[in-house]
Design a protein around this motif. Structure first.
Motif, PDB file in Angstrom:
ATOM      1  N   ALA A 144       5.715  -2.279  10.499  1.00  0.00           N
ATOM      2  CA  ALA A 144       6.079  -2.424   9.090  1.00  0.00           C
ATOM      3  C   ALA A 144       4.889  -2.955   8.287  1.00  0.00           C
ATOM      4  CB  ALA A 144       7.286  -3.338   8.941  1.00  0.00           C
ATOM      5  N   LEU A 145       4.182  -3.925   8.847  1.00  0.00           N
ATOM      6  CA  LEU A 145       3.000  -4.462   8.175  1.00  0.00           C
ATOM      7  C   LEU A 145       1.918  -3.400   7.999  1.00  0.00           C
ATOM      8  CD1 LEU A 145       2.775  -7.950   9.900  1.00  0.00           C
ATOM      9  CD2 LEU A 145       3.025  -7.549   7.435  1.00  0.00           C
ATOM     10  N   ALA A 146       1.848  -2.463   8.938  1.00  0.00           N
ATOM     11  CA  ALA A 146       0.876  -1.377   8.856  1.00  0.00           C
ATOM     12  C   ALA A 146       1.381  -0.216   7.993  1.00  0.00           C
ATOM     13  CB  ALA A 146       0.537  -0.872  10.258  1.00  0.00           C
ATOM     14  N   GLY A 147       2.637  -0.301   7.550  1.00  0.00           N
ATOM     15  CA  GLY A 147       3.205   0.763   6.729  1.00  0.00           C
ATOM     16  C   GLY A 147       3.562   2.004   7.518  1.00  0.00           C
ATOM     17  N   GLN A 148       3.929   1.811   8.782  1.00  0.00           N
ATOM     18  CA  GLN A 148       4.243   2.939   9.662  1.00  0.00           C
ATOM     19  C   GLN A 148       5.707   2.929  10.066  1.00  0.00           C
ATOM     20  OE1 GLN A 148       1.582   2.474  12.966  1.00  0.00           O
ATOM     21  NE2 GLN A 148      -0.238   2.927  11.759  1.00  0.00           N
ATOM     22  N   PHE A 149       6.205   4.098  10.393  1.00  0.00           N
ATOM     23  CA  PHE A 149       7.566   4.249  10.893  1.00  0.00           C
ATOM     24  C   PHE A 149       7.566   4.004  12.392  1.00  0.00           C
ATOM     25  CE2 PHE A 149       7.351   6.522   7.004  1.00  0.00           C
ATOM     26  CZ  PHE A 149       8.610   6.437   6.442  1.00  0.00           C
ATOM     27  N   PRO A 163       7.432  11.768   8.736  1.00  0.00           N
ATOM     28  CA  PRO A 163       6.604  10.669   8.264  1.00  0.00           C
ATOM     29  C   PRO A 163       5.251  11.106   7.724  1.00  0.00           C
ATOM     30  CG  PRO A 163       6.775  10.570  10.655  1.00  0.00           C
ATOM     31  CD  PRO A 163       7.660  11.695  10.180  1.00  0.00           C
ATOM     32  N   ALA A 164       4.882  12.345   7.891  1.00  0.00           N
ATOM     33  CA  ALA A 164       3.555  12.800   7.428  1.00  0.00           C
ATOM     34  C   ALA A 164       3.498  13.007   5.950  1.00  0.00           C
ATOM     35  CB  ALA A 164       3.203  14.101   8.118  1.00  0.00           C
ATOM     36  N   ARG A 204       0.836  -1.189   0.000  1.00  0.00           N
ATOM     37  CA  ARG A 204       0.000   0.000   0.000  1.00  0.00           C
ATOM     38  C   ARG A 204       0.872   1.240   0.000  1.00  0.00           C
ATOM     39  NH1 ARG A 204      -2.538   0.413   4.822  1.00  0.00           N
ATOM     40  NH2 ARG A 204      -1.303  -1.258   5.685  1.00  0.00           N
ATOM     41  N   ILE A 205       2.054   1.103   0.571  1.00  0.00           N
ATOM     42  CA  ILE A 205       3.013   2.197   0.701  1.00  0.00           C
ATOM     43  C   ILE A 205       4.318   1.731   0.077  1.00  0.00           C
ATOM     44  CG2 ILE A 205       4.291   3.598   2.368  1.00  0.00           C
ATOM     45  CD1 ILE A 205       1.871   3.148   4.255  1.00  0.00           C
ATOM     46  N   PRO A 206       4.978   2.570  -0.717  1.00  0.00           N
ATOM     47  CA  PRO A 206       6.246   2.152  -1.321  1.00  0.00           C
ATOM     48  C   PRO A 206       7.267   1.726  -0.260  1.00  0.00           C
ATOM     49  CG  PRO A 206       5.488   4.208  -2.289  1.00  0.00           C
ATOM     50  CD  PRO A 206       4.573   3.901  -1.136  1.00  0.00           C
ATOM     51  N   GLY A 207       7.864   0.567  -0.466  1.00  0.00           N
ATOM     52  CA  GLY A 207       8.879   0.065   0.454  1.00  0.00           C
ATOM     53  C   GLY A 207       8.342  -0.803   1.569  1.00  0.00           C
ATOM     54  N   ASP A 211      18.773   3.787  -2.365  1.00  0.00           N
ATOM     55  CA  ASP A 211      17.685   3.966  -3.327  1.00  0.00           C
ATOM     56  C   ASP A 211      16.342   3.386  -2.892  1.00  0.00           C
ATOM     57  OD1 ASP A 211      18.493   1.369  -3.498  1.00  0.00           O
ATOM     58  OD2 ASP A 211      18.532   1.278  -5.679  1.00  0.00           O
ATOM     59  N   ALA A 212      16.246   2.842  -1.699  1.00  0.00           N
ATOM     60  CA  ALA A 212      14.978   2.280  -1.226  1.00  0.00           C
ATOM     61  C   ALA A 212      14.023   3.414  -0.832  1.00  0.00           C
ATOM     62  CB  ALA A 212      15.223   1.367  -0.026  1.00  0.00           C
ATOM     63  N   PRO A 213      12.723   3.157  -0.907  1.00  0.00           N
ATOM     64  CA  PRO A 213      11.758   4.142  -0.405  1.00  0.00           C
ATOM     65  C   PRO A 213      11.974   4.419   1.085  1.00  0.00           C
ATOM     66  CG  PRO A 213      10.657   2.466  -1.724  1.00  0.00           C
ATOM     67  CD  PRO A 213      12.073   2.014  -1.527  1.00  0.00           C
ATOM     68  N   ALA A 214      11.498   5.531   1.557  1.00  0.00           N
ATOM     69  CA  ALA A 214      11.760   5.985   2.935  1.00  0.00           C
ATOM     70  C   ALA A 214      11.362   4.950   3.989  1.00  0.00           C
ATOM     71  CB  ALA A 214      11.045   7.303   3.195  1.00  0.00           C
ATOM     72  N   LEU A 215      10.210   4.330   3.828  1.00  0.00           N
ATOM     73  CA  LEU A 215       9.754   3.347   4.818  1.00  0.00           C
ATOM     74  C   LEU A 215      10.714   2.160   4.890  1.00  0.00           C
ATOM     75  CD1 LEU A 215       7.459   2.504   6.801  1.00  0.00           C
ATOM     76  CD2 LEU A 215       6.473   1.235   4.879  1.00  0.00           C
ATOM     77  N   ALA A 216      11.096   1.633   3.750  1.00  0.00           N
ATOM     78  CA  ALA A 216      12.017   0.492   3.720  1.00  0.00           C
ATOM     79  C   ALA A 216      13.382   0.880   4.263  1.00  0.00           C
ATOM     80  CB  ALA A 216      12.157  -0.029   2.290  1.00  0.00           C
TER      81      ALA A 216
END
Length: 139
Positions: free
Chosen positions: A119-124, A138-139, A13-16, A52-57
């Motif tokens: 991580a599963l929820a796509g949160q930092f 993170p916003a 749902r979120i990149p990374g 080069d990974a998305p911010a979350l990853a």
């Protein structure tokens, strides 16, 4: 061949997000299943994707790698100190080693499970005390 969501069987749902989940899973694997092997894979993933990974990853990879290094340093240092001062025959050496695993190692496992849920929820999320501060908005 380009990477896709089918690689992990989980639709991002979120990149990374997939890479973040893999990073936290490897952190737990390092603590519970295959110490060293999972850390080597985690370190390789971090080195390969840190730029080069998305911010979350990138955030979850950095957190999991950094806290794994701290956990390794803690277990090696404390165990060496316990053995150096008490020896292998002293009963209290083993009491202290078991206390370490009961308190510190178990806490790292609980925090790792929570980090995986984030991580599963796509949160930092930042590990308390030994984790790195969140380095972005993170916003």
């Amino acid at each position: 061949m380009p990477r896709s969501d089918a690689d992990t069987g989980f639709e991002e749902r979120i990149p990374g997000q997939n890479l973040a989940v893999i990073a936290e899973s490897l952190f737990l694997g390092n603590l519970l299943v295959a110490p060293g092997v999972c850390f080597a894979i985690l370190l390789w993933l971090w080195m390969r994707n840190k730029d080069d990974a998305p911010a979350l990853a990138r955030h979850h990879l950095k957190q999991a790698t950094y806290v794994s290094l701290w956990g390794g340093l803690l277990i090696v240092t404390l165990s060496a100190l316990f053995i150096a001062f008490g020896g292998l025959q002293w009963e209290w050496t083993w009491v202290l080693v078991i206390m370490y695993f009961t308190c510190i190692h178990s806490t790292l496992v609980c925090f790792g499970a929570y980090a995986l849920s984030k991580a599963l929820a796509g949160q930092f999320w930042c590990y308390p005390l030994i984790g790195l501060a969140i380095d972005h908005d993170p916003a």
